[in-house]
Write a protein that holds these residues in place. Structure first.
Motif, PDB file in Angstrom:
ATOM      1  N   UNK A   7       0.310  -1.133  -0.068  1.00  0.00           N
ATOM      2  CA  UNK A   7      -0.234   0.008   0.020  1.00  0.00           C
ATOM      3  C   UNK A   7       0.696   1.120   0.314  1.00  0.00           C
ATOM      4  N   UNK A   8       0.790   2.191   0.830  1.00  0.00           N
ATOM      5  CA  UNK A   8       1.362   3.510   0.707  1.00  0.00           C
ATOM      6  C   UNK A   8       2.769   3.268   2.102  1.00  0.00           C
ATOM      7  N   UNK A  52      16.248  17.361   6.375  1.00  0.00           N
ATOM      8  CA  UNK A  52      16.142  17.560   7.504  1.00  0.00           C
ATOM      9  C   UNK A  52      15.448  16.416   8.676  1.00  0.00           C
ATOM     10  N   UNK A  53      14.545  15.259   7.259  1.00  0.00           N
ATOM     11  CA  UNK A  53      13.387  14.048   7.565  1.00  0.00           C
ATOM     12  C   UNK A  53      13.396  12.971   7.120  1.00  0.00           C
ATOM     13  N   UNK A  54      13.892  12.002   7.365  1.00  0.00           N
ATOM     14  CA  UNK A  54      13.826  10.718   6.496  1.00  0.00           C
ATOM     15  C   UNK A  54      12.329  11.452   5.212  1.00  0.00           C
ATOM     16  N   UNK A  55      12.908  11.332   3.929  1.00  0.00           N
ATOM     17  CA  UNK A  55      11.924  10.991   2.950  1.00  0.00           C
ATOM     18  C   UNK A  55      12.487   9.888   1.677  1.00  0.00           C
ATOM     19  N   UNK A  86       6.156   9.373   8.364  1.00  0.00           N
ATOM     20  CA  UNK A  86       4.950   9.266   7.393  1.00  0.00           C
ATOM     21  C   UNK A  86       5.386  10.715   6.497  1.00  0.00           C
ATOM     22  N   UNK A  87       5.324  10.126   5.317  1.00  0.00           N
ATOM     23  CA  UNK A  87       6.286  11.490   4.390  1.00  0.00           C
ATOM     24  C   UNK A  87       4.600  11.879   3.958  1.00  0.00           C
ATOM     25  N   UNK A  88       4.775  13.147   4.329  1.00  0.00           N
ATOM     26  CA  UNK A  88       3.551  14.252   3.633  1.00  0.00           C
ATOM     27  C   UNK A  88       3.299  13.990   2.351  1.00  0.00           C
ATOM     28  N   UNK A  95       2.920   8.596   2.924  1.00  0.00           N
ATOM     29  CA  UNK A  95       4.406   7.011   1.996  1.00  0.00           C
ATOM     30  C   UNK A  95       4.628   6.370   4.126  1.00  0.00           C
ATOM     31  N   UNK A  96       4.253   5.475   4.464  1.00  0.00           N
ATOM     32  CA  UNK A  96       4.512   6.004   5.908  1.00  0.00           C
ATOM     33  C   UNK A  96       6.181   5.130   5.344  1.00  0.00           C
TER      34      UNK A  96
END
Length: 127
Positions: A7-8, A52-55, A86-88, A95-96
């Protein structure tokens, strides 16, 4: 390196050698070939001093997850299992992302090589 997409959600699991490469070299990649003349699917992790964040990104038959440099400091030698975010992507959907150390199974499986995986904490409880 193992990848699971459902899924996501994208989950990467890394062996000891792969965690070492990520921490020391700043990147680790795997690939799957689909035959001569066909595209190769690549997936990997890259340490980023600017993130700054995982992506995650996807392009040219590749999935890449960028991890902030601060996240992997001492990861090889500490007890932290992994990182998630959780990537918005848009207001309705995210996207988790999950990146973690790969543990040995608690049940022996024929044909599985687990010598480079982390000892499963649950195995200690069964002893």
């Amino acid at each position: 390196m193992k990848i699971r997409i459902k899924g996501h959600s994208i989950r990467f699991r890394l062996s000891k050698t792969e965690v070492h490469s990520l921490c020391k070299k700043g990147a680790v990649w795997s690939e799957t070939a689909f035959g001569q003349g066909k595209p190769v699917f690549r997936y990997g992790l890259v340490v980023s001093s600017s993130a700054e964040q995982m992506h995650a990104t996807f392009g040219q038959s590749s999935i890449c997850i960028y991890i902030p440099q601060s996240s992997v400091v001492n990861w090889e030698s500490n007890e932290q299992v992994g990182f998630e975010h959780l990537q918005k992507n848009d207001p309705a959907m995210g996207l988790h992302l999950l990146v973690e150390k790969d543990f040995q199974c608690t049940i022996e499986r024929v044909g599985e090589e687990e010598g480079d995986l982390y000892e499963n904490p649950q195995a200690k409880l069964k002893k």
